[in-house]
Design an enzyme around this catalytic site. Structure first.
Site, short mmCIF file in Angstrom:
data_model
loop_
_atom_site.label_atom_id
_atom_site.label_comp_id
_atom_site.label_asym_id
_atom_site.label_seq_id
_atom_site.Cartn_x
_atom_site.Cartn_y
_atom_site.Cartn_z
N LYS A 1 0.88 -1.18 0.00
CA LYS A 1 0.00 0.00 0.00
C LYS A 1 0.91 1.22 0.00
CE LYS A 1 -4.16 1.85 0.36
NZ LYS A 1 -5.29 1.60 -0.57
N ASP B 1 -6.53 -15.41 4.70
CA ASP B 1 -7.85 -15.94 5.02
C ASP B 1 -8.78 -15.84 3.81
OD1 ASP B 1 -6.92 -16.40 7.58
OD2 ASP B 1 -8.74 -15.65 8.55
N ASP C 1 -2.11 -11.43 6.74
CA ASP C 1 -3.10 -12.02 7.63
C ASP C 1 -4.47 -12.03 6.96
OD1 ASP C 1 -4.39 -12.98 9.87
OD2 ASP C 1 -4.50 -11.03 10.87
MG MG Z 1 -5.32 -14.52 10.83
#
Ligand code: MG
Ligand code: NAI
Length: 337
Positions: free
Chosen positions: A174, A236, A232
């Site tokens: 980013k 997912d 993270d």
């Molecule tokens: Mg996680």
């Protein structure tokens, strides 16, 4: 010869899935000397620290660990055992392969996420600022990104790609907004990419665009490398693309120690019922075999698992099947022997 590995069955469904995973790994014909150690609630229940010194010593000596999920005790004074393990052994790369096994919404997905695992917004450099009589008027969490950590995790991603005959690495950032923390990651990434030019293709994407592209065109991705928080969240998302947490393993890699685990938690809602899916833990074992250089055994275990789920249709409840944890393990063992 036999491999010395620390085995942490863990909490909740941990012991059930670990038992079947050990059977599956041993059915490949390789020999293991498992050093069984406690951590998490299991350790607390035995009157020990959530991360006992003996467990740390075992991992330090053996350098390879296969770990079940750990319940982080809720309450003051307990830090996350998983985060503590990463810090203790400086496990700087979190590697999560996600491959379509169970035909789902998307087919043909084969993505490896390499996430920086020890710094960024997880550095723990946080404080509140008082304004007037409100001591918590402002919350500050700082992203600490070092050139050193960027270099080693990005290099790991390119080396992983090389070793696993992959063709492309995507650097996710980013840098348009976080010009320093994320800008440095991108700068280091582009420099390292040059060293691999002609061998590994490299592109870079802004994280929000990456999140969308993953859903629109997941087949375009191969290896992704990114900072802690982005990794993270995106890992997912990627797990969701291939059917959820029951099928996703992770490796935590340091310079000396490597620790392999399922991505999911201890699933207290189904613990002790014998219905948990041991696949993610078995795939973590596949990563461990790979790491040990046992590529043939890793391939056999992985193919046995895919064939059991996809071709034989032997599936646990979370995948819409009726097989128990043990029946699933039996099917894998039968296929390997
Ligand atoms: Mg996680
Ligand atoms: P969870 O992953 O344990 O469970 C989420 C949902 O997925 C539950 O409905 C569970 O039944 C299901 N599920 C998870 N693994 C499954 C499997 N192998 N087979 C079938 N169904 C499965 O996440 P939750 O409930 O948020 O966390 C429970 C505990 O686990 C917490 O104490 C948390 O801190 C810990 N945890 C530990 C991790 C680790 O040790 N690496 C990772 C994530 C959570």
């Amino acid at each position: 010869m036999s491999y010395d590995v620390t085995l942490i069955p863990g909490d909740g469904i941990g012991p059930e899935i670990t038992e079947q995973t050990v059977r599956a790994v041993e059915a490949t014909g390789l020999k293991f000397a498992w050093d069984v150690q406690m951590a998490g609630m299991t350790a607390v229940a035995a009157g020990l620290d959530p991360l006992p010194a003996a467990t740390l010593e075992s991992i330090r000596a053996r350098k390879v660990a296969l770990k079940g999920p750990l319940t982080t005790p809720v309450g003051d004074g307990y830090r996350s055992v998983n985060v503590a393990l990463r810090k203790e052994f400086d496990l700087y790369a979190n590697v999560r392969p996600a491959v379509t096994i169970f035909p789902g919404r998307f087919d043909g997905i084969d993505i490896v996420m390499v996430r920086e695992n020890v710094e960024g917004l997880y550095s723990g450099v946080e404080h509140f600022i008082r304004v007037g009589d409100d001591p918590r008027a402002v919350g500050v969490s700082q992203a600490i990104v070092t050139r050193y950590a960027c270099e080693r995790v990005i290099r790991y991603a390119f080396e992983y790609a090389t070793r696993h005959r992959r063709t492309k690495v995507s650097i996710v950032h980013k840098a348009n907004i976080l010009k320093m923390a994320s800008g440095l990651f991108l700068e280091v990434g582009r420099a390292i990419a040059k060293e691999y030019a002609g061998r590994i293709e490299c592109n870079d994407l802004i994280v929000d665009n990456c999140a969308m592209q993953l859903v629109l065109r997941p087949e375009k991705f191969d290896v992704i490398v990114t900072t802690n928080l982005f990794g993270d969240i995106l890992s997912d998302e990627i797990a969701g693309l291939v059917g959820g947490l029951g099928l996703t393993p992770g490796g935590n890699i340091g310079a000396s120690v490597a620790l392999f685990e399922a991505v999911h938690g201890s699933a207290p809602d189904i613990a002790g019922k014998g219905v948990a899916n041991p696949s993610a833990q078995m795939l973590a074992a596949v990563m461990m075999l790979d790491h040990l250089g046992e590529l043939a055994a890793a391939g056999r275990l992985r193919r046995a698992l895919v064939a059991t789920i996809r071709d034989a249709g032997i599936r646990t409840r979370d995948l819409g099947g009726t097989a128990s944890t043990r029946e699933f393990g039996d099917a894998i063992v039968a296929r390997l022997s």
